[in-house]
Motif scaffolding. Sequence first.
Motif, PDB file in Angstrom:
ATOM      1  N   THR A  79      -1.063   2.000   1.305  1.00 57.01           N
ATOM      2  CA  THR A  79      -1.022   3.152   0.550  1.00 57.01           C
ATOM      3  C   THR A  79      -0.884   4.363   1.627  1.00 57.01           C
ATOM      4  OG1 THR A  79      -3.691   3.374   0.702  1.00 57.01           O
ATOM      5  CG2 THR A  79      -2.545   2.333  -1.173  1.00 57.01           C
ATOM      6  N   LEU A  86       2.912   6.295  -3.530  1.00 52.13           N
ATOM      7  CA  LEU A  86       1.881   6.877  -4.399  1.00 52.13           C
ATOM      8  C   LEU A  86       2.197   8.576  -4.220  1.00 52.13           C
ATOM      9  CD1 LEU A  86      -1.301   5.224  -2.939  1.00 52.13           C
ATOM     10  CD2 LEU A  86      -0.056   4.776  -5.327  1.00 52.13           C
ATOM     11  N   ASP A  90      -2.692  10.865  -5.721  1.00 51.91           N
ATOM     12  CA  ASP A  90      -3.116   9.645  -5.422  1.00 51.91           C
ATOM     13  C   ASP A  90      -3.509   9.179  -4.177  1.00 51.91           C
ATOM     14  OD1 ASP A  90      -3.126   8.905  -8.125  1.00 51.91           O
ATOM     15  OD2 ASP A  90      -1.511   7.841  -8.260  1.00 51.91           O
ATOM     16  N   SER A  93      -6.766  10.976  -3.176  1.00 50.31           N
ATOM     17  CA  SER A  93      -7.752  10.131  -3.510  1.00 50.31           C
ATOM     18  C   SER A  93      -8.028   9.124  -2.879  1.00 50.31           C
ATOM     19  CB  SER A  93      -7.424   9.689  -5.135  1.00 50.31           C
ATOM     20  OG  SER A  93      -7.407  10.856  -5.850  1.00 50.31           O
ATOM     21  N   VAL A 121      -7.465   4.551  -7.610  1.00 55.17           N
ATOM     22  CA  VAL A 121      -6.166   4.377  -8.187  1.00 55.17           C
ATOM     23  C   VAL A 121      -5.761   3.040  -8.571  1.00 55.17           C
ATOM     24  CG1 VAL A 121      -3.572   4.801  -7.835  1.00 55.17           C
ATOM     25  CG2 VAL A 121      -5.509   6.140  -6.580  1.00 55.17           C
TER      26      VAL A 121
END
Length: 125
Positions: A79, A86, A90, A93, A121
């Motif tokens: 991520t 993303l 997101d 987060s 997420v």
Amino acid sequence: MARPTQADFEVFTVRPKQSVRDNDPSSDTYGQRIVSEVSDEAWEEAKASTQSLIDNYDANRKEQIRAERRNLLNMSDWTVASDSPLSADDLASIKTWRQELRDLPDSNADVDLIEIPACPVSGVV
């Protein structure tokens, strides 16, 4: 999870049994599997081993938390890669969540109160 005590373990009050092969040629059950009590020495070893689990509860629980944390961080590494699909929100987060994971476990915290934060997420882990 409640902190364990000796009262939680039967080994401190009931001598364990074991399944062994009967090696007494004069016995009606010679050669068969029978259930017998463990020796005094084996019982003391079992109690000492269990007491060690009780005495090291905090350290063992913290290691479990660290293992779960490492797993979540490893599963979510993609991520924060430069080609992450993303959105910016997101990603922000996820970065906050990953920092919360890295901060676990706080060395001063009661291990029974430590909670692994949920990933903010969906579909990440």
